[in-house]
Design a protein around this motif. Structure first.
Motif, short mmCIF file in Angstrom:
data_model
loop_
_atom_site.label_atom_id
_atom_site.label_comp_id
_atom_site.label_asym_id
_atom_site.label_seq_id
_atom_site.Cartn_x
_atom_site.Cartn_y
_atom_site.Cartn_z
N LYS A 21 0.83 -1.21 0.00
CA LYS A 21 0.00 0.00 0.00
C LYS A 21 0.86 1.26 0.00
CE LYS A 21 -3.83 0.14 2.26
NZ LYS A 21 -4.79 0.12 3.38
N ASN A 22 1.95 1.22 0.75
CA ASN A 22 2.82 2.40 0.81
C ASN A 22 3.51 2.63 -0.53
OD1 ASN A 22 2.02 2.48 3.39
ND2 ASN A 22 4.01 2.15 4.31
N GLU A 64 -4.63 7.36 10.44
CA GLU A 64 -5.23 6.01 10.44
C GLU A 64 -4.49 5.08 11.39
OE1 GLU A 64 -5.79 3.96 6.74
OE2 GLU A 64 -6.61 5.75 5.79
N ASP A 78 -5.59 2.90 14.89
CA ASP A 78 -5.63 1.45 14.67
C ASP A 78 -5.55 0.72 16.02
OD1 ASP A 78 -4.97 -1.24 13.88
OD2 ASP A 78 -4.45 -0.41 11.92
C1 LIG Z 1 1.90 -0.60 13.72
C2 LIG Z 1 1.07 -0.37 12.50
C3 LIG Z 1 1.68 0.11 11.35
C4 LIG Z 1 0.94 0.31 10.18
N1 LIG Z 1 1.58 0.77 9.08
C5 LIG Z 1 0.89 0.94 7.94
C6 LIG Z 1 1.55 1.39 6.78
O1 LIG Z 1 2.74 1.63 6.76
N2 LIG Z 1 0.79 1.51 5.65
C7 LIG Z 1 -0.55 1.23 5.61
O2 LIG Z 1 -1.17 1.36 4.55
N3 LIG Z 1 -1.19 0.81 6.71
C8 LIG Z 1 -0.51 0.66 7.86
N4 LIG Z 1 -1.16 0.23 8.99
C9 LIG Z 1 -2.61 -0.06 8.88
C10 LIG Z 1 -3.43 1.21 9.03
O3 LIG Z 1 -3.51 1.56 10.41
C11 LIG Z 1 -4.85 1.01 8.49
O4 LIG Z 1 -5.40 -0.16 8.98
C12 LIG Z 1 -4.89 0.89 7.00
O5 LIG Z 1 -4.20 1.94 6.40
C13 LIG Z 1 -6.37 0.92 6.57
O6 LIG Z 1 -6.41 0.62 5.24
P1 LIG Z 1 -7.79 0.19 4.61
O7 LIG Z 1 -8.75 1.30 4.96
O8 LIG Z 1 -7.47 0.11 3.16
O9 LIG Z 1 -8.12 -1.11 5.26
C14 LIG Z 1 -0.43 0.03 10.17
C15 LIG Z 1 -1.05 -0.44 11.33
C16 LIG Z 1 -0.32 -0.65 12.49
C17 LIG Z 1 -0.98 -1.19 13.72
#
Ligand SMILES: Cc1cc2nc3c(=O)[nH]c(=O)nc-3n(C[C@H](O)[C@H](O)[C@H](O)COP(=O)(O)O)c2cc1C
Length: 137
Positions: free
Chosen positions: A30-31, A64, A68
């Motif tokens: 995603k990044n 976001e 989380d």
């Molecule tokens: C510790 C941690 C790191 C995260 N890092 C990323 C990240 O680098 N990139 C990302 O897209 N989501 C990351 N997430 C998930 C986001 O919090 C979030 O769930 C996601 O962007 C939602 O995407 P969606 O709406 O497409 O499900 C991370 C979650 C946690 C708990």
């Protein structure tokens, strides 16, 4: 304008090795789509993350991440505008104790922040060192 954020946090539940590897791979993908660079390490229930990219994209993602429920106790140690991006890509790693050697890791991750200004680099290295110090006994 580019922006960079660095934080550490604690997972709210246990993740199995395959679960965490799947999440790391998903977030990396995603990044990459959004041209967000950085580092995400997971070790024994703790996260260390550096994000860098276009300001609005990084702030939106961090908001976001902040909400989380899979982690808590987020300590943000860095959040600042930077002149230009300096990281090469997005590196993620699940550090499971038997297979990591601390000096190599520090060298490795420090190399990836070498393009940043020296003050920011110093801040990230300090946090990275203490993150790894408390993981590897
Ligand atoms: C510790 C941690 C790191 C995260 N890092 C990323 C990240 O680098 N990139 C990302 O897209 N989501 C990351 N997430 C998930 C986001 O919090 C979030 O769930 C996601 O962007 C939602 O995407 P969606 O709406 O497409 O499900 C991370 C979650 C946690 C708990």
């Amino acid at each position: 304008m580019h922006h960079t954020i660095c934080y550490v946090s604690t997972a709210t539940r246990e993740f199995s090795g395959s679960e965490i590897n799947e999440l790391l791979a998903l977030w990396k993908e995603k990044n990459e789509e959004q041209d967000i660079k950085g580092i995400l390490l997971y070790s024994e229930g703790h996260f260390f993350q550096v994000l860098e990219g276009e300001r609005s994209a990084v702030l939106a993602l961090f908001s976001e991440i902040n909400n989380d429920k899979r982690h808590s106790g987020i300590i943000q140690v860095l959040g600042k505008d930077i002149e230009r991006g300096s990281l090469d890509g997005y590196r993620t790693e699940h550090l499971s104790s038997p297979n990591f050697s601390r000096p190599d890791l520090i060298r490795n991750y420090c190399e990836s922040v070498e393009g940043m200004d020296s003050h920011t680099q110093g801040q990230i290295k300090t946090v990275l060192n203490s993150f790894l110090d408390t993981r590897v006994l």
